[in-house]
Design a protein around this motif. Sequence first.
Motif, mmCIF file in Angstrom:
data_model
loop_
_atom_site.group_PDB
_atom_site.id
_atom_site.type_symbol
_atom_site.label_atom_id
_atom_site.label_comp_id
_atom_site.label_asym_id
_atom_site.label_seq_id
_atom_site.Cartn_x
_atom_site.Cartn_y
_atom_site.Cartn_z
ATOM 1 N N ARG A 248 2.344 -6.797 17.461
ATOM 2 C CA ARG A 248 1.877 -6.720 19.082
ATOM 3 C C ARG A 248 3.258 -7.121 20.049
ATOM 4 O O ARG A 248 3.341 -6.513 20.968
ATOM 5 N N ASN A 249 4.076 -7.028 19.102
ATOM 6 C CA ASN A 249 5.208 -7.227 19.651
ATOM 7 C C ASN A 249 6.499 -6.609 18.981
ATOM 8 O O ASN A 249 5.867 -6.952 17.671
ATOM 9 N N PRO A 250 7.656 -6.368 19.352
ATOM 10 C CA PRO A 250 8.533 -6.013 18.176
ATOM 11 C C PRO A 250 9.207 -6.843 17.794
ATOM 12 O O PRO A 250 8.828 -7.736 18.025
ATOM 13 N N ILE A 251 9.660 -6.235 16.268
ATOM 14 C CA ILE A 251 9.725 -7.757 15.154
ATOM 15 C C ILE A 251 10.968 -7.643 14.936
ATOM 16 O O ILE A 251 11.659 -6.472 14.705
ATOM 17 N N THR A 252 11.893 -8.739 15.292
ATOM 18 C CA THR A 252 12.994 -8.817 14.754
ATOM 19 C C THR A 252 13.371 -10.254 14.001
ATOM 20 O O THR A 252 13.153 -10.992 13.536
ATOM 21 N N PRO A 253 14.446 -9.486 13.071
ATOM 22 C CA PRO A 253 14.910 -9.995 11.905
ATOM 23 C C PRO A 253 15.530 -11.223 12.330
ATOM 24 O O PRO A 253 16.054 -11.631 13.219
ATOM 25 N N PRO A 254 15.462 -12.521 11.526
ATOM 26 C CA PRO A 254 16.436 -13.721 11.468
ATOM 27 C C PRO A 254 16.978 -13.451 11.288
ATOM 28 O O PRO A 254 17.989 -12.458 11.679
ATOM 29 N N ALA A 255 18.524 -14.034 12.144
ATOM 30 C CA ALA A 255 20.278 -13.635 12.589
ATOM 31 C C ALA A 255 21.003 -13.324 11.632
ATOM 32 O O ALA A 255 21.210 -12.280 10.829
ATOM 33 N N CYS B 249 4.230 -11.206 6.900
ATOM 34 C CA CYS B 249 4.640 -9.966 5.202
ATOM 35 C C CYS B 249 3.961 -9.604 4.588
ATOM 36 O O CYS B 249 3.098 -10.590 4.679
ATOM 37 N N PRO B 250 3.965 -8.326 4.103
ATOM 38 C CA PRO B 250 2.592 -8.630 3.179
ATOM 39 C C PRO B 250 2.444 -9.140 2.044
ATOM 40 O O PRO B 250 1.191 -9.424 1.246
ATOM 41 N N HIS B 251 3.224 -9.333 1.553
ATOM 42 C CA HIS B 251 3.381 -10.491 0.930
ATOM 43 C C HIS B 251 2.846 -12.109 1.059
ATOM 44 O O HIS B 251 1.516 -12.897 0.295
ATOM 45 N N HIS C 114 10.616 -12.856 4.984
ATOM 46 C CA HIS C 114 10.002 -12.498 6.936
ATOM 47 C C HIS C 114 9.247 -11.200 7.303
ATOM 48 O O HIS C 114 10.044 -10.058 6.028
ATOM 49 N N PRO C 115 8.813 -10.770 8.234
ATOM 50 C CA PRO C 115 7.709 -9.166 8.281
ATOM 51 C C PRO C 115 9.372 -7.925 8.542
ATOM 52 O O PRO C 115 8.749 -6.860 7.594
ATOM 53 N N SER C 116 10.356 -8.543 8.612
ATOM 54 C CA SER C 116 11.123 -7.682 9.547
ATOM 55 C C SER C 116 11.757 -6.954 7.590
ATOM 56 O O SER C 116 12.255 -5.617 8.285
ATOM 57 N N LYS C 117 11.413 -7.606 6.975
ATOM 58 C CA LYS C 117 11.600 -6.469 5.306
ATOM 59 C C LYS C 117 10.684 -5.302 5.355
ATOM 60 O O LYS C 117 11.192 -4.386 4.324
ATOM 61 N N PHE C 118 9.686 -5.678 5.918
ATOM 62 C CA PHE C 118 8.833 -4.577 5.693
ATOM 63 C C PHE C 118 8.267 -4.200 6.746
ATOM 64 O O PHE C 118 6.694 -3.745 6.570
ATOM 65 N N THR C 119 8.852 -3.731 7.700
ATOM 66 C CA THR C 119 8.707 -2.942 9.027
ATOM 67 C C THR C 119 7.616 -1.902 9.301
ATOM 68 O O THR C 119 7.024 -1.932 9.712
ATOM 69 N N GLU C 120 7.722 -0.733 7.841
ATOM 70 C CA GLU C 120 7.041 0.837 7.553
ATOM 71 C C GLU C 120 5.568 -0.270 7.847
ATOM 72 O O GLU C 120 4.595 0.977 7.684
ATOM 73 N N VAL C 121 5.317 -1.213 6.585
ATOM 74 C CA VAL C 121 3.802 -1.958 6.303
ATOM 75 C C VAL C 121 3.392 -2.171 7.990
ATOM 76 O O VAL C 121 1.958 -2.214 8.089
ATOM 77 N N VAL C 122 4.419 -3.333 8.390
ATOM 78 C CA VAL C 122 3.336 -4.469 9.111
ATOM 79 C C VAL C 122 3.735 -3.567 10.970
ATOM 80 O O VAL C 122 2.637 -4.536 11.432
#
Length: 431
Positions: free
Chosen positions: A396-403, A354-356, A383-391
């Motif tokens: 390279r692959n789709p970003i899947t949020p944790p369950a 994630c950006p942080h 997790h990077p999925s909280k900041f999809t617009e930035v990352v």
Amino acid sequence: MNFLSTRGASPALGFSAALAMGLAPDGGLYVPRHIPRLDAEALPADCAANTLSALLAPLLASGDPLRPHLPALCAEACDFPLPLKALGEDRAWLLELFHGRTAAFKDLAAGFLAAALSRLRAIDAPAQTVLVATSGDTGAAVAAAFHRRPGFRVVVLYPEGRVSPAQAHSLGAFGDNVQAVAVQGSFDDCQRLVKQALADIELRAQAPLLSANSISLGRWLPQMAYYAWHALRFQRTHGESINLIVPTGNLGNAMAALLARAMGLPIGEIRLATNANPTLDAFARGSAYTPRDAIATLANAMDVGAPSNFERLRWLAGGEDRRIRELVRVQRVDDERIRATLAEAEARHGTLPCPHTACGLAVLEDLRGTGDARPWLVAATAHPSKFTEVVAPYARNPITPPAAFAALLAKPSEAATMAADSTALASVLRG
Ligand SMILES: *Cc1c(COP(=O)(O)O)cnc(C)c1O
């Protein structure tokens, strides 16, 4: 009585009373009267909950109402994995703190706070409203921790249009006893509204309020869990101390690492990674401490110009600025560098942060660039999925949020909209 205010003008309180109080009446932050020194060799390292319980025990007087519940509270807070992920170079790991309900490190300590306040609540006490202002992550972690707890309601204020879409969705997805409110204003407006409400005695008589921001003792101390647990495990496996890089905004998470080290845990150097907000970096370079207005960056949960836990850092350093500069090093990472770090992250480290967390990785890269070969843990705060617009542009692959977080995103979401106005907030709180 174990806890004093950093400003020295409030009565000392036991742990439970200080935790329930939040901010000390003199406006200071609660700190322990003495820092207990522990024998690291004798501490349990079988799981994070047991390490945390052993660290907190000496801070709770024997008569403290929470004392008998400490192991259970720690188990409740540490109810998700805290794994290490090897980075694509020797002797550096990500400490993944984002496997909790809302995919940020704040889940662990918010869980402890909620569990502790539930235990302290008398069965017949009137319902209390936990009021939080959030720039994104705090609100969801606090909401998740208090969701469906009898006797508590949560009102989360966030700046409309200024949190990420995933953050906004998750804030409105709890329902039940959680109310999300999009405020037509900035994060500072949200924080001001919370402060005004907490200072309004008439309002508090009608609607009992609690705050749950990062200065709360119940949020500060439990964050020692992951640093202490991994430091013990590292020491026992490798025979040396681990060094830490902590992405930092309000200095809450970093103060937990510093306290754990002061209590005797085998932690070497602690480096703080900030975003472009210059307050801590300028101070570390020798300027007088000067709070500033926050500036907006890609690492928005660290957009802080006046770190709220700075008084605790000063306390730990015995009030001496020179000593603070010995305790921690600070490095500032601007948006351009965050982008560059994200762009290279998968190739260089085998992971997209994630950006942080990217701010932390940039600090690691600079250390390696100067020939530093020591072992480092970089705290991965969300997790990077909280900041999809930035990352996403760098993935390279789709970003899947944790369950757990994916489940929240799959629920419908609803938020009220409110003007940045204290009368409007009072009617929400009374309603
Ligand atoms: C809150 C937060 C931070 C900053 O933590 P502090 O305790 O305020 O220093 C860093 N990263 C993320 C993802 C956060 O949510």
